[in-house]
Design an enzyme around this catalytic site. Structure first.
Site, short mmCIF file in Angstrom:
data_model
loop_
_atom_site.label_atom_id
_atom_site.label_comp_id
_atom_site.label_asym_id
_atom_site.label_seq_id
_atom_site.Cartn_x
_atom_site.Cartn_y
_atom_site.Cartn_z
N CYS A 60 0.83 -1.20 0.00
CA CYS A 60 0.00 0.00 0.00
C CYS A 60 0.87 1.26 0.00
O CYS A 60 1.81 1.37 0.79
CB CYS A 60 -0.92 -0.01 1.22
SG CYS A 60 -2.02 1.42 1.25
N CYS A 64 0.49 4.80 6.83
CA CYS A 64 -0.13 4.66 8.16
C CYS A 64 0.85 3.94 9.11
O CYS A 64 1.22 2.78 8.85
CB CYS A 64 -1.43 3.89 8.05
SG CYS A 64 -2.51 4.58 6.77
N CYS A 67 0.29 0.20 10.37
CA CYS A 67 -0.21 -0.85 9.46
C CYS A 67 0.89 -1.75 8.93
O CYS A 67 1.97 -1.30 8.55
CB CYS A 67 -0.96 -0.19 8.31
SG CYS A 67 -1.78 -1.39 7.24
N CYS A 104 -16.77 -8.80 5.09
CA CYS A 104 -16.08 -7.54 4.80
C CYS A 104 -14.81 -7.79 4.00
O CYS A 104 -13.96 -8.57 4.41
CB CYS A 104 -15.75 -6.85 6.12
SG CYS A 104 -14.88 -5.29 5.88
N CYS A 135 -19.73 -5.73 3.05
CA CYS A 135 -18.98 -4.56 3.50
C CYS A 135 -17.66 -4.55 2.73
O CYS A 135 -17.13 -5.61 2.40
CB CYS A 135 -18.70 -4.65 5.00
SG CYS A 135 -17.73 -3.24 5.62
N CYS A 195 -19.51 2.36 8.23
CA CYS A 195 -18.79 1.68 9.31
C CYS A 195 -17.55 2.51 9.55
O CYS A 195 -16.67 2.58 8.68
CB CYS A 195 -18.43 0.25 8.88
SG CYS A 195 -17.35 -0.60 10.05
N ARG A 268 -18.41 -2.38 17.50
CA ARG A 268 -17.68 -3.64 17.33
C ARG A 268 -16.39 -3.65 18.13
O ARG A 268 -15.56 -2.75 18.01
CB ARG A 268 -17.37 -3.89 15.85
CG ARG A 268 -16.66 -5.24 15.62
CD ARG A 268 -16.49 -5.60 14.16
NE ARG A 268 -17.70 -5.38 13.42
CZ ARG A 268 -17.82 -4.48 12.45
NH1 ARG A 268 -16.80 -3.76 12.10
NH2 ARG A 268 -18.97 -4.33 11.84
N1 SAM Z 1 -6.66 0.70 2.99
C1 SAM Z 1 -7.95 1.00 3.45
C2 SAM Z 1 -7.99 2.10 4.48
O1 SAM Z 1 -7.00 2.27 5.18
O2 SAM Z 1 -9.01 2.76 4.56
C3 SAM Z 1 -8.67 -0.20 3.99
C4 SAM Z 1 -7.93 -1.28 4.77
S1 SAM Z 1 -7.25 -0.76 6.34
C5 SAM Z 1 -6.22 -2.11 6.79
C6 SAM Z 1 -8.67 -0.84 7.43
C7 SAM Z 1 -8.50 -0.37 8.84
O3 SAM Z 1 -7.86 -1.37 9.61
C8 SAM Z 1 -7.66 0.86 9.10
O4 SAM Z 1 -8.35 2.04 8.89
C9 SAM Z 1 -7.30 0.71 10.55
O5 SAM Z 1 -8.25 1.38 11.36
C10 SAM Z 1 -7.39 -0.80 10.80
N2 SAM Z 1 -6.06 -1.36 11.10
C11 SAM Z 1 -5.02 -1.47 10.25
N3 SAM Z 1 -3.96 -2.05 10.85
C12 SAM Z 1 -4.32 -2.31 12.13
C13 SAM Z 1 -3.66 -2.90 13.25
N4 SAM Z 1 -2.42 -3.34 13.18
N5 SAM Z 1 -4.37 -3.03 14.40
C14 SAM Z 1 -5.64 -2.60 14.48
N6 SAM Z 1 -6.31 -2.03 13.46
C15 SAM Z 1 -5.67 -1.88 12.29
C1 DTB Z 2 -11.69 -2.33 11.18
O1 DTB Z 2 -12.02 -1.34 11.86
N1 DTB Z 2 -10.94 -3.32 11.61
C2 DTB Z 2 -10.71 -4.30 10.56
C3 DTB Z 2 -11.65 -3.80 9.44
N2 DTB Z 2 -12.08 -2.54 9.94
C4 DTB Z 2 -11.18 -3.75 8.07
C5 DTB Z 2 -9.27 -4.45 10.21
C6 DTB Z 2 -8.43 -4.85 11.39
C7 DTB Z 2 -7.07 -5.06 10.87
C8 DTB Z 2 -6.15 -5.53 11.95
C9 DTB Z 2 -4.76 -5.63 11.46
C10 DTB Z 2 -4.51 -6.69 10.44
O2 DTB Z 2 -5.03 -7.83 10.57
O3 DTB Z 2 -3.74 -6.44 9.52
FE1 SF4 Z 3 -2.84 1.25 3.39
FE2 SF4 Z 3 -2.81 0.09 5.79
FE3 SF4 Z 3 -3.11 2.70 5.58
FE4 SF4 Z 3 -5.12 1.08 4.75
S1 SF4 Z 3 -4.36 1.30 6.84
S2 SF4 Z 3 -4.31 2.89 3.71
S3 SF4 Z 3 -3.89 -0.64 3.98
S4 SF4 Z 3 -1.28 1.56 4.96
#
Ligand code: SAM
Ligand code: DTB
Ligand code: SF4
Length: 328
Positions: A60, A64, A67, A104, A135, A195, A268
């Site tokens: 990506c 963030c 992530c 989702c 979703c 959501c 959630r």
């Molecule tokens: N890339 C898209 C975005 O960021 O909107 C969608 C996928 S992103 C992985 C979805 C959500 O997962 C993020 O907005 C964040 O709130 C959550 N998330 C990502 N990494 C995480 C982590 N290590 N622990 C908890 N929540 C996480």
């Molecule tokens: C949300 O709030 N939590 C989910 C879903 N929306 C997409 C994602 C959690 C991701 C946790 C980190 C991972 O598994 O990479």
């Molecule tokens: Fe990309 Fe992760 Fe950020 Fe979503 S949360 S935009 S997957 S870096």
């Protein structure tokens, strides 16, 4: 208390002083008020379950800091191409058989290109035809893309504001809070349910956690679904150096604040249940959480798994089914 803590009507004019006062309420009064709000609108003995599938993992371009899927950090997550339709349908069938009401689909994009969006629309239509709620979480959308997803049968779009507006710049530099709100507005305009939630344990202050929930509770309309994620620790992610895992009573207080300020939203208990004991999760359900993710994996990190969750929910007498708010 500047207002009646037991007034369970929906409001979008919450103030910082009110949110702070609710959060600081003695625990027994706070849990009583959260239960009051919960019971005014929901069956307290039912939660819903969603299942997650990463349809496009890693690589990506966003940065963030929490992530595992950003190209900016060395986390060991391998980038994949967008998954094929058959594989998605297979996973959705399994999720349904496992008891999920919603499926989702998550993609590690800044936003979808039009070709990929067409493929995701096919997935949405196929998943919907299995009798599951749909979703997707694909990053930023244009108005036309939101309309296309709606036409394909998308019920919910997940797009988190993640943290308080004040702390946002500390976790992401490649996009702004305003960008997030802009996509949320497009999703609303397309008549897709929202959501939207955030992550705690990123090294933010308690005031940022309250600020996150306040930002959600003062949106023009509350999100139908509010995921509260406890950060899943990722080696190589920049926030690791300052992250602090929340203790269960703080988590329960946050869930209660969400329940009280957004009484008709489904809250959630999302990522992070791996770190929580049965007792800690039970406190969060008492505080008004009424949704979880089912399954062994979230997107790239671990989740308790169905066997463990079935045992916990049986002990608590909680039924898994679609939950809907009674609007009082
Ligand atoms: N890339 C898209 C975005 O960021 O909107 C969608 C996928 S992103 C992985 C979805 C959500 O997962 C993020 O907005 C964040 O709130 C959550 N998330 C990502 N990494 C995480 C982590 N290590 N622990 C908890 N929540 C996480
Ligand atoms: C949300 O709030 N939590 C989910 C879903 N929306 C997409 C994602 C959690 C991701 C946790 C980190 C991972 O598994 O990479
Ligand atoms: Fe990309 Fe992760 Fe950020 Fe979503 S949360 S935009 S997957 S870096």
């Amino acid at each position: 208390m500047p207002f009646d803590l037991l007034d369970a009507r929906v409001r979008t004019d919450w103030t910082r002083a009110e949110a702070d006062a609710v959060f600081a309420t003695p625990f027994a009064d706070l849990m009583y008020a959260a239960q009051n709000a919960h019971r005014a609108h929901f069956d307290p003995n039912a939660i819903e379950a969603a299942s997650l599938l990463s349809i496009k993992t890693g690589g990506c371009p966003e940065d963030c800091g929490y992530c595992s899927q950003s190209v900016h950090h060395k986390t060991g997550v391998k980038a994949t191409k967008l998954m094929g339709l058959d594989q998605v349908v297979e996973a959705a069938k399994k999720a349904k058989a496992g008891g999920a009401q919603r499926f989702c689909m998550g993609a590690a994009w800044r936003g979808p290109n039009d070709r990929d969006l067409g493929r995701v629309c096919e997935m949405v239509a196929a998943v919907k035809s299995l009798g599951l709620e749909t979703c997707a979480t694909l990053g930023m959308l244009t108005a036309d893309q939101a309309d296309e997803l709606k036409a394909a049968g998308l019920d919910y779009y997940n797009h988190n504001v993640d943290t308080s507006p004040e702390y946002y710049g500390e976790i992401t530099q490649t996009r702004t809070y305003a960008d997030r709100l802009d996509t949320l507005e497009k999703v609303r305009n397309a008549d897709i349910k929202v959501c939207c939630g955030g992550i705690v344990g990123l090294g933010e202050e308690e005031s940022d956690r309250i600020g996150l929930l306040l930002a959600l509770a003062t949106l023009p309309k509350h999100p139908e679904s509010v995921p509260i994620n406890l950060w899943m620790e990722v080696d190589g992610a920049p926030v690791k150096s300052r992250a602090e895992r929340l203790e269960p009573i703080e988590m329960a207080r946050l869930v209660a604040l969400a329940r009280i300020m957004m009484p008709t939203s489904v809250v959630r208990l999302s990522a992070g249940r791996m770190y929580m004991s049965d007792e800690a999760q039970a406190l969060c359900f008492l505080a008004g959480a009424n949704s979880i993710f089912l399954g062994d994996v979230l997107l790239t990190t671990a989740n308790p798994g169905v066997t463990k969750d079935e045992a916990l929910l049986a002990k608590l007498g909680i039924e898994v089914r679609k939950v809907e708010a009674r609007i009082a």
